[in-house]
Each structure stands twice: as structure tokens, then as C-alpha cells.
Design an enzyme around this catalytic site. Structure first.
Site, PDB file in Angstrom:
ATOM      1  N   ASP A  49     -33.767 -54.242 -27.559  1.00 24.66           N
ATOM      2  CA  ASP A  49     -32.929 -54.449 -28.631  1.00 24.66           C
ATOM      3  C   ASP A  49     -33.119 -54.005 -30.011  1.00 24.66           C
ATOM      4  O   ASP A  49     -32.362 -54.066 -31.021  1.00 24.66           O
ATOM      5  CB  ASP A  49     -32.750 -55.908 -28.844  1.00 24.66           C
ATOM      6  CG  ASP A  49     -34.158 -56.762 -29.254  1.00 24.66           C
ATOM      7  OD1 ASP A  49     -35.017 -56.010 -29.255  1.00 24.66           O
ATOM      8  OD2 ASP A  49     -34.096 -58.108 -29.545  1.00 24.66           O
ATOM      9  N   SER A  50     -34.284 -52.944 -29.986  1.00 24.66           N
ATOM     10  CA  SER A  50     -34.744 -52.073 -31.129  1.00 24.66           C
ATOM     11  C   SER A  50     -33.216 -50.970 -31.315  1.00 24.66           C
ATOM     12  O   SER A  50     -33.413 -50.493 -32.388  1.00 24.66           O
ATOM     13  CB  SER A  50     -35.878 -51.212 -30.829  1.00 24.66           C
ATOM     14  OG  SER A  50     -35.907 -50.835 -29.696  1.00 24.66           O
ATOM     15  N   ASP A  88     -33.438 -55.790 -22.663  1.00 23.15           N
ATOM     16  CA  ASP A  88     -33.987 -56.738 -23.482  1.00 23.15           C
ATOM     17  C   ASP A  88     -32.688 -58.036 -23.594  1.00 23.15           C
ATOM     18  O   ASP A  88     -31.516 -57.489 -23.931  1.00 23.15           O
ATOM     19  CB  ASP A  88     -34.215 -56.386 -25.046  1.00 23.15           C
ATOM     20  CG  ASP A  88     -35.562 -56.349 -25.271  1.00 23.15           C
ATOM     21  OD1 ASP A  88     -36.190 -57.367 -25.077  1.00 23.15           O
ATOM     22  OD2 ASP A  88     -35.852 -55.810 -26.200  1.00 23.15           O
ATOM     23  N   LYS A 118     -36.213 -58.617 -20.131  1.00 24.99           N
ATOM     24  CA  LYS A 118     -37.201 -59.030 -21.128  1.00 24.99           C
ATOM     25  C   LYS A 118     -36.888 -59.973 -22.189  1.00 24.99           C
ATOM     26  O   LYS A 118     -35.612 -59.873 -22.708  1.00 24.99           O
ATOM     27  CB  LYS A 118     -37.800 -57.718 -21.831  1.00 24.99           C
ATOM     28  CG  LYS A 118     -38.961 -58.187 -22.840  1.00 24.99           C
ATOM     29  CD  LYS A 118     -39.726 -56.918 -23.058  1.00 24.99           C
ATOM     30  CE  LYS A 118     -39.270 -55.901 -24.414  1.00 24.99           C
ATOM     31  NZ  LYS A 118     -38.789 -57.008 -25.680  1.00 24.99           N
ATOM     32  N   GLU A 120     -38.384 -62.661 -25.556  1.00 32.31           N
ATOM     33  CA  GLU A 120     -39.486 -62.960 -26.472  1.00 32.31           C
ATOM     34  C   GLU A 120     -39.859 -64.177 -26.431  1.00 32.31           C
ATOM     35  O   GLU A 120     -38.900 -65.159 -26.305  1.00 32.31           O
ATOM     36  CB  GLU A 120     -39.221 -62.476 -27.905  1.00 32.31           C
ATOM     37  CG  GLU A 120     -38.853 -60.963 -27.966  1.00 32.31           C
ATOM     38  CD  GLU A 120     -38.729 -60.722 -29.493  1.00 32.31           C
ATOM     39  OE1 GLU A 120     -38.620 -61.376 -30.355  1.00 32.31           O
ATOM     40  OE2 GLU A 120     -38.136 -59.391 -29.782  1.00 32.31           O
ATOM     41  N   GLU A 187     -46.902 -57.002 -28.203  1.00 33.30           N
ATOM     42  CA  GLU A 187     -46.763 -56.221 -29.543  1.00 33.30           C
ATOM     43  C   GLU A 187     -47.423 -56.442 -30.606  1.00 33.30           C
ATOM     44  O   GLU A 187     -47.771 -57.761 -31.030  1.00 33.30           O
ATOM     45  CB  GLU A 187     -45.281 -56.188 -29.645  1.00 33.30           C
ATOM     46  CG  GLU A 187     -44.857 -55.387 -31.070  1.00 33.30           C
ATOM     47  CD  GLU A 187     -43.493 -55.163 -31.045  1.00 33.30           C
ATOM     48  OE1 GLU A 187     -42.412 -55.639 -30.411  1.00 33.30           O
ATOM     49  OE2 GLU A 187     -42.946 -54.798 -32.195  1.00 33.30           O
TER      50      GLU A 187
END
Ligand code: KIV
Length: 272
Positions: A49-50, A88, A118, A120, A187
């Protein structure tokens, strides 16, 4: 080199089997042409999602939508043929409940062909991870610095630099593993803690600004290619594509202004 399936792609179990082996090479990809360039060299491509920062120019990942992730994952799948592709889950698409997370993760997998997702989070996301994995969706966890949590953390700060902070991060990583994740991104986790987690966990750890002892590494591709003036401290720039592009466009602009472009070779000739 990992074995491949009849689809030609490296599978999630093959990624998981790399625990303690040759480090996994993984990078972010958001477009088909870049995926094609990265594919021969990477075992795993993450549609991170960066892309909110890198492609869309947002100052965080929070505005990224599920549809954006699905469109870019489709492009990465079309551009690659070998790497395992993981996507993400964007902010707001999975936190509410395991059921909402499943519906959105199933859309990603069904509409794009990605191998998994993925997300978080640690202890609080463990029930969701278990729910997805038990229903056929492989999950990669992500603990330590969590960009979607930027407003709670008050910025992007390295995690676990004080011993006092270790227990919470270790508990998060263990919860992600116990819930059935096949891998975990660490991270911005302080080096000794990332090394300790890699030693302790049975699942593969993928470090970003963490430790060379992780089972694999990931970077935002545009950072390592030098596309931006600013890169985070932990990034090694392997190229300066930003300056190369600037120079190329400057040369083109000079040609256009001097009427040197298009030249003879770039124009179409008349036919009878
Ligand atoms: O969004 C992303 O690109 C990521 C990686 C940097 C781990 O989460």
C-alpha cells in the site's frame, strides 16, 4: 532457487520452507512493466500500500482503497510469471471484523490471482489472521513500524530500540505466528530484536530496516532505484534513476525547443 508449480509461480509453502535458508529476495511492485523487470530476480513481489506514496503522491498510506490495490495487483500479475505475488490489505479493509477482512481479501485473491494478502497488526489482528488462513487465504503479518498506524504512533519511528519495548513486539510477532501466518514483515525493528525474532519464530521473517539476519529482505523498489530525492536512512540506493530521468527529459526538451525533434528517423514518410 525454489521449485515452481505448473503455473510457473513460486508458492506460499515454498516461501515458508525458506526458513533459515538462503535469504528471500523480495521487493514492492505496482505496475506491469516494473513487475516484469523485477520478476527474474525476486522470489516474492509485494503490491504494497506504499503505492499510495509512490504512485499516487499521498503523504501516507491511509487514503489507499481496495480497488486501487486490486487494479495494481492485476497489473503486477500480468507483468510477472515466476514470483509469488502478495497484496497489502489497505487501511479500513480488514480491521472491523474477520468477516469484513475475509470478504475483502477474497476479492483480492479472486479478482487478481494473488497468492495471499499482507496485513498490519499483532495480538489484536490474530483472530482475523486465523479466520483468513482457515478459509484458504494465506496471510503475511507485519509488525514493528506500521505505517497505517502513523497517527497513533505520531510519526514513522523505529521500534524496539529500548529493551522495555521488546515484550510487546515479541508478543505481536508470536500472536501472528500462532494465528497461522506464513511469514512476517519486521519493519523498522531494532537490529538485535529482529535477529532475536528471526531466531525464535518458526515462520520466515522479512526485514525492512531491521536486520541482515532476517530470512529475507524487502525494500520499496523506487527507493532503491533512487527515484526520490529523499530516501529513508535504512535504504541503500543502488541506482540514481531520478537524475537519469531528469537528464533524459532535459535533453528531449532542448531538442524540441531547437526543432531537432522529431528528426528524420522519427517522422512518417508519405506513401502514394
Ligand atoms: O507497503 C509496503 O510497501 C510495505 C513494505 C514496505 C513492507 O508494507
Amino acid at each position: 532457487m525454489s521449485k515452481q508449480t505448473s503455473t510457473g509461480r513460486i508458492t506460499v509453502p515454498e516461501i515458508a520452507a525458506r526458513k533459515g535458508g538462503e535469504p528471500l529476495v523480495t521487493l514492492t511492485a505496482y505496475t506491469a512493466p516494473m513487475a516484469k523487470l523485477l520478476d527474474p530476480h525476486c522470489e516474492l513481489l509485494l503490491v504494497g500500500d506504499s503505492l499510495g506514496n509512490v504512485i499516487y503522491g499521498f503523504d501516507s498510506t491511509l487514503p489507499v482503497t481496495l480497488d486501487m490495490m486490486i487494479h495494481h495487483t492485476g497489473a503486477v500479475m500480468r507483468g510477472s510469471e515466476r514470483a509469488c505475488v502478495i497484496t497489502d490489505m489497505p487501511f479500513g479493509s480488514y480491521e472491523e471484523s474477520p468477516e469484513v477482512a475475509f470478504r475483502n481479501a477474497a476479492r483480492i485473491v479472486a479478482e487478481t490471482g494473488a497468492a495471499g494478502v499482507k496485513l498490519e497488526g499483532g495480538v489484536e489482528m490474530a483472530p482475523t489472521i486465523r479466520f483468513l488462513v482457515n478459509r484458504g487465504i494465506p496471510v503475511m503479518g507485519h509488525v514493528g513500524l506500521r505505517p497505517q498506524n502513523v497517527n497513533v504512533m505520531g510519526g514513522f519511528k523505529a521500534q524496539g530500540r529500548k529493551r522495555a519495548d521488546w515484550d510487546a513486539i515479541i508478543a505481536d510477532a508470536r500472536a501472528v505466528e500462532d494465528a497461522g501466518a506464513f511469514a512476517i514483515v519486521l519493519e523498522g525493528v531494532a537490529e538485535p530484536l529482529a535477529a532475536h525474532l528471526t531466531e525464535e519464530l518458526k515462520i520466515v521473517t522479512i526485514g525492512i530496516g531491521a536486520s541482515a539476519s532476517c530470512d529475507g529482505q524487502i525494500l520499496v523498489t523506487d527507493d532503491l532505484l533512487g527515484m526520490f530525492e529523499f530516501t529513508p536512512k535504512f535504504v541503500k540506493r543502488y541506482a540514481e534513476l531520478g537524475s537519469i530521468i531528469g537528464e533524459a527529459v532535459k535533453a528531449y526538451a532542448e531538442d524540441v525547443r531547437a526543432r531537432r525533434f522529431p528528426g528524420e528517423a522519427q517522422t512518417y514518410k508519405m506513401r502514394d
